[in-house]
Design a protein around this motif. Structure first.
Motif, PDB file in Angstrom:
ATOM      1  N   MET A   1      13.302 -41.114  44.973  1.00 37.64           N
ATOM      2  CA  MET A   1      12.002 -40.435  45.034  1.00 37.64           C
ATOM      3  C   MET A   1      11.012 -41.262  45.876  1.00 37.64           C
ATOM      4  SD  MET A   1       9.935 -39.099  41.707  1.00 37.64           S
ATOM      5  CE  MET A   1      10.623 -37.500  41.482  1.00 37.64           C
TER       6      MET A   1
ATOM      7  N   GLY B   1       2.951 -42.207  40.041  1.00 33.66           N
ATOM      8  CA  GLY B   1       4.378 -42.548  39.959  1.00 33.66           C
ATOM      9  C   GLY B   1       4.575 -44.010  39.610  1.00 33.66           C
ATOM     10  N   SER B   2       3.762 -44.888  40.210  1.00 34.56           N
ATOM     11  CA  SER B   2       3.882 -46.324  39.904  1.00 34.56           C
ATOM     12  C   SER B   2       3.558 -46.572  38.439  1.00 34.56           C
ATOM     13  CB  SER B   2       2.927 -47.158  40.759  1.00 34.56           C
ATOM     14  OG  SER B   2       3.191 -46.908  42.103  1.00 34.56           O
TER      15      SER B   2
ATOM     16  N   LEU C   1      15.710 -35.597  37.268  1.00 27.66           N
ATOM     17  CA  LEU C   1      15.079 -36.535  36.320  1.00 27.66           C
ATOM     18  C   LEU C   1      14.588 -35.807  35.078  1.00 27.66           C
ATOM     19  CD1 LEU C   1      12.972 -38.860  38.639  1.00 27.66           C
ATOM     20  CD2 LEU C   1      14.606 -39.623  36.921  1.00 27.66           C
TER      21      LEU C   1
ATOM     22  N   TRP D   1       9.375 -40.128  49.324  1.00 29.42           N
ATOM     23  CA  TRP D   1       7.894 -40.123  49.394  1.00 29.42           C
ATOM     24  C   TRP D   1       7.443 -40.753  50.716  1.00 29.42           C
ATOM     25  CZ3 TRP D   1       5.336 -44.955  49.340  1.00 29.42           C
ATOM     26  CH2 TRP D   1       3.940 -44.878  49.337  1.00 29.42           C
TER      27      TRP D   1
ATOM     28  N   TYR E   1       9.981 -47.743  32.748  1.00 28.07           N
ATOM     29  CA  TYR E   1      11.208 -48.372  33.247  1.00 28.07           C
ATOM     30  C   TYR E   1      11.068 -49.891  33.234  1.00 28.07           C
ATOM     31  CZ  TYR E   1      13.052 -43.921  34.908  1.00 28.07           C
ATOM     32  OH  TYR E   1      13.553 -42.646  34.965  1.00 28.07           O
TER      33      TYR E   1
ATOM     34  N   HIS F   1       0.864 -36.122  38.391  1.00 28.46           N
ATOM     35  CA  HIS F   1       2.033 -36.277  39.260  1.00 28.46           C
ATOM     36  C   HIS F   1       2.629 -34.905  39.604  1.00 28.46           C
ATOM     37  CE1 HIS F   1       4.706 -39.347  40.883  1.00 28.46           C
ATOM     38  NE2 HIS F   1       5.747 -38.595  40.568  1.00 28.46           N
ATOM     39  N   LEU F   2       2.772 -34.089  38.578  1.00 32.09           N
ATOM     40  CA  LEU F   2       3.388 -32.771  38.762  1.00 32.09           C
ATOM     41  C   LEU F   2       2.508 -31.843  39.609  1.00 32.09           C
ATOM     42  CD1 LEU F   2       6.016 -31.531  37.834  1.00 32.09           C
ATOM     43  CD2 LEU F   2       4.850 -30.624  35.833  1.00 32.09           C
TER      44      LEU F   2
ATOM     45  N   TRP G   1       1.531 -30.599  47.283  1.00 29.93           N
ATOM     46  CA  TRP G   1       1.971 -31.213  48.540  1.00 29.93           C
ATOM     47  C   TRP G   1       3.213 -30.502  49.093  1.00 29.93           C
ATOM     48  CZ3 TRP G   1       3.892 -36.986  49.127  1.00 29.93           C
ATOM     49  CH2 TRP G   1       3.824 -37.349  50.472  1.00 29.93           C
TER      50      TRP G   1
ATOM     51  N   VAL H   1      14.635 -42.437  40.693  1.00 24.30           N
ATOM     52  CA  VAL H   1      13.235 -42.814  40.956  1.00 24.30           C
ATOM     53  C   VAL H   1      13.150 -43.543  42.301  1.00 24.30           C
ATOM     54  CG1 VAL H   1      11.291 -44.253  40.194  1.00 24.30           C
ATOM     55  CG2 VAL H   1      12.532 -42.865  38.523  1.00 24.30           C
TER      56      VAL H   1
ATOM     57  N   LEU I   1      12.641 -33.874  47.226  1.00 23.21           N
ATOM     58  CA  LEU I   1      11.872 -34.560  46.176  1.00 23.21           C
ATOM     59  C   LEU I   1      11.846 -33.730  44.893  1.00 23.21           C
ATOM     60  CD1 LEU I   1       8.983 -36.016  48.264  1.00 23.21           C
ATOM     61  CD2 LEU I   1      10.114 -37.257  46.428  1.00 23.21           C
ATOM     62  N   LEU I   2      11.664 -32.418  45.046  1.00 18.57           N
ATOM     63  CA  LEU I   2      11.611 -31.569  43.858  1.00 18.57           C
ATOM     64  C   LEU I   2      12.984 -31.491  43.183  1.00 18.57           C
ATOM     65  CD1 LEU I   2       9.165 -28.739  45.020  1.00 18.57           C
ATOM     66  CD2 LEU I   2       8.664 -30.815  43.733  1.00 18.57           C
TER      67      LEU I   2
ATOM     68  N   ALA J   1       2.538 -33.022  43.212  1.00 21.91           N
ATOM     69  CA  ALA J   1       3.864 -32.797  43.792  1.00 21.91           C
ATOM     70  C   ALA J   1       3.983 -31.339  44.248  1.00 21.91           C
ATOM     71  CB  ALA J   1       4.951 -33.112  42.763  1.00 21.91           C
TER      72      ALA J   1
ATOM     73  N   LEU K   1       3.948 -44.410  35.946  1.00 20.22           N
ATOM     74  CA  LEU K   1       5.083 -43.917  35.142  1.00 20.22           C
ATOM     75  C   LEU K   1       6.259 -44.897  35.214  1.00 20.22           C
ATOM     76  CD1 LEU K   1       5.100 -40.099  36.029  1.00 20.22           C
ATOM     77  CD2 LEU K   1       4.521 -41.130  33.826  1.00 20.22           C
ATOM     78  N   ALA K   2       6.549 -45.364  36.429  1.00 21.85           N
ATOM     79  CA  ALA K   2       7.679 -46.284  36.591  1.00 21.85           C
ATOM     80  C   ALA K   2       7.410 -47.597  35.848  1.00 21.85           C
ATOM     81  CB  ALA K   2       7.931 -46.550  38.075  1.00 21.85           C
TER      82      ALA K   2
ATOM     83  N   PHE L   1       1.716 -41.833  44.564  1.00 21.83           N
ATOM     84  CA  PHE L   1       2.089 -43.251  44.520  1.00 21.83           C
ATOM     85  C   PHE L   1       1.501 -43.919  43.274  1.00 21.83           C
ATOM     86  CE2 PHE L   1       0.912 -47.659  45.470  1.00 21.83           C
ATOM     87  CZ  PHE L   1       2.173 -48.198  45.641  1.00 21.83           C
TER      88      PHE L   1
HETATM   89  C1  HEM Z   1       5.836 -43.802  45.248  1.00 20.97           C
HETATM   90  C2  HEM Z   1       6.092 -42.556  44.925  1.00 20.97           C
HETATM   91  C3  HEM Z   1       6.634 -42.073  43.592  1.00 20.97           C
HETATM   92  C4  HEM Z   1       6.978 -42.763  42.458  1.00 20.97           C
HETATM   93  C5  HEM Z   1       6.918 -44.268  42.204  1.00 20.97           C
HETATM   94  C6  HEM Z   1       7.428 -41.776  41.486  1.00 20.97           C
HETATM   95  C7  HEM Z   1       7.886 -42.071  40.216  1.00 20.97           C
HETATM   96  C8  HEM Z   1       8.215 -41.140  39.259  1.00 20.97           C
HETATM   97  C9  HEM Z   1       8.631 -41.460  37.904  1.00 20.97           C
HETATM   98  C10 HEM Z   1       8.777 -42.865  37.331  1.00 20.97           C
HETATM   99  C11 HEM Z   1       8.852 -40.292  37.274  1.00 20.97           C
HETATM  100  C12 HEM Z   1       9.285 -40.121  35.801  1.00 20.97           C
HETATM  101  C13 HEM Z   1      10.776 -40.205  35.724  1.00 20.97           C
HETATM  102  C14 HEM Z   1      11.299 -40.025  34.321  1.00 20.97           C
HETATM  103  O1  HEM Z   1      10.772 -39.168  33.592  1.00 20.97           O
HETATM  104  O2  HEM Z   1      12.263 -40.711  33.986  1.00 20.97           O
HETATM  105  C15 HEM Z   1       8.598 -39.227  38.215  1.00 20.97           C
HETATM  106  C16 HEM Z   1       8.720 -37.880  37.935  1.00 20.97           C
HETATM  107  C17 HEM Z   1       8.453 -36.866  38.827  1.00 20.97           C
HETATM  108  N1  HEM Z   1       8.102 -37.027  40.149  1.00 20.97           N
HETATM  109 FE1  HEM Z   1       7.740 -38.754  41.105  1.00 20.97          FE
HETATM  110  N2  HEM Z   1       7.343 -40.544  42.044  1.00 20.97           N
HETATM  111  C18 HEM Z   1       6.865 -40.666  43.333  1.00 20.97           C
HETATM  112  C19 HEM Z   1       6.647 -39.667  44.249  1.00 20.97           C
HETATM  113  C20 HEM Z   1       6.866 -38.335  43.992  1.00 20.97           C
HETATM  114  C21 HEM Z   1       6.709 -37.283  44.967  1.00 20.97           C
HETATM  115  C22 HEM Z   1       6.307 -37.506  46.428  1.00 20.97           C
HETATM  116  C23 HEM Z   1       7.002 -36.098  44.338  1.00 20.97           C
HETATM  117  C24 HEM Z   1       7.004 -34.689  44.908  1.00 20.97           C
HETATM  118  C25 HEM Z   1       6.417 -34.300  46.010  1.00 20.97           C
HETATM  119  C26 HEM Z   1       7.307 -36.410  42.968  1.00 20.97           C
HETATM  120  C27 HEM Z   1       7.609 -35.478  42.000  1.00 20.97           C
HETATM  121  C28 HEM Z   1       7.915 -35.761  40.694  1.00 20.97           C
HETATM  122  C29 HEM Z   1       8.122 -34.751  39.669  1.00 20.97           C
HETATM  123  C30 HEM Z   1       7.977 -33.232  39.854  1.00 20.97           C
HETATM  124  C31 HEM Z   1       8.483 -35.445  38.504  1.00 20.97           C
HETATM  125  C32 HEM Z   1       8.872 -34.826  37.168  1.00 20.97           C
HETATM  126  C33 HEM Z   1       7.711 -34.922  36.228  1.00 20.97           C
HETATM  127  C34 HEM Z   1       8.175 -34.724  34.802  1.00 20.97           C
HETATM  128  O3  HEM Z   1       9.160 -34.029  34.559  1.00 20.97           O
HETATM  129  O4  HEM Z   1       7.547 -35.290  33.953  1.00 20.97           O
HETATM  130  N3  HEM Z   1       7.229 -37.780  42.802  1.00 20.97           N
HETATM  131  N4  HEM Z   1       8.206 -39.777  39.415  1.00 20.97           N
END
Ligand code: HEM
Length: 154
Positions: free
Chosen positions: A91, A66-67, A146, A95, A74, A11-12, A18, A88, A139-140, A15, A69-70, A63
């Motif tokens: 986010m 992230g799905s 988060l 996205w 969660y 994911h990181l 992109w 989230v 997003l960042l 991210a 993780l969610a 996607f």
């Molecule tokens: C459908 C799209 C996405 C979903 C469902 C999603 C979901 C999540 C979830 C559940 C987390 C963990 C939150 C937590 O630790 O409580 C997360 C973290 C993160 N997301 Fe997303 N995300 C999506 C898209 C994106 C996009 C497009 C970016 C950036 C371009 C992004 C960047 C990040 C980053 C940098 C983290 C932090 C990672 C970490 O600290 O572990 N996400 N996202």
């Protein structure tokens, strides 16, 4: 546990890839094209095509990861009833916005380039690429909130 590690790392990485690519094209490549630094359309067609590929792959990978993780960290109540859950959801909304903006902006830019014109299509595409860059930085910022668990501070 291993799946969390893999999902978070993937994911990181995507991210950063992109958001970085979109910001670079918006801040460097298109302003150069608008100011007449390119005398053939070919490099810009390649850059735009590569950006589209990076964007599509990243969008899908983010996607899926992230799905995951969610879905694993969660519950529905936490997603809709806590600050982190709302972040989230923001986010996910961003996205969708980023995916659509890059897709439309690159398509319009490439369509404009076919007539051997460079400066005009670059000028016209710039606002949309800037909007995409703002969504990417947004997003960042959301990710930073988060990661820092901002809910703790409220
Ligand atoms: C459908 C799209 C996405 C979903 C469902 C999603 C979901 C999540 C979830 C559940 C987390 C963990 C939150 C937590 O630790 O409580 C997360 C973290 C993160 N997301 Fe997303 N995300 C999506 C898209 C994106 C996009 C497009 C970016 C950036 C371009 C992004 C960047 C990040 C980053 C940098 C983290 C932090 C990672 C970490 O600290 O572990 N996400 N996202």
């Amino acid at each position: 546990m291993v799946d969390q590690l893999a999902a978070r790392t993937t994911h990181l990485v995507f991210a950063a890839l992109w958001a970085g690519s979109v910001c670079f094209v918006a801040a460097v490549v298109l302003p150069l094209a608008r100011d007449g630094a390119f005398n053939t359309t070919r490099p810009l067609e390649v850059i735009s095509g590569r950006l589209t590929t990076v964007s599509r792959v990243s969008s899908l990978v983010l996607f899926l990861s992230g799905s995951h993780l969610a879905g694993t960290t969660y519950t529905v109540e936490r997603l809709f009833g806590s600050v982190n859950g709302w972040l989230v959801l923001v986010m996910v909304a961003l996205w969708l916005v980023l995916t659509a903006l890059v897709e439309i902006a690159a398509k319009r830019f490439e369509a404009g380039l076919t007539g051997k014109k460079i400066r005009e299509p670059a000028r016209e595409a710039l606002p949309m690429f800037w909007a995409a860059a703002v969504a990417a930085v947004g997003l960042l910022v959301v990710a930073g909130l988060l990661s820092a668990n901002v809910a703790r501070l409220l």
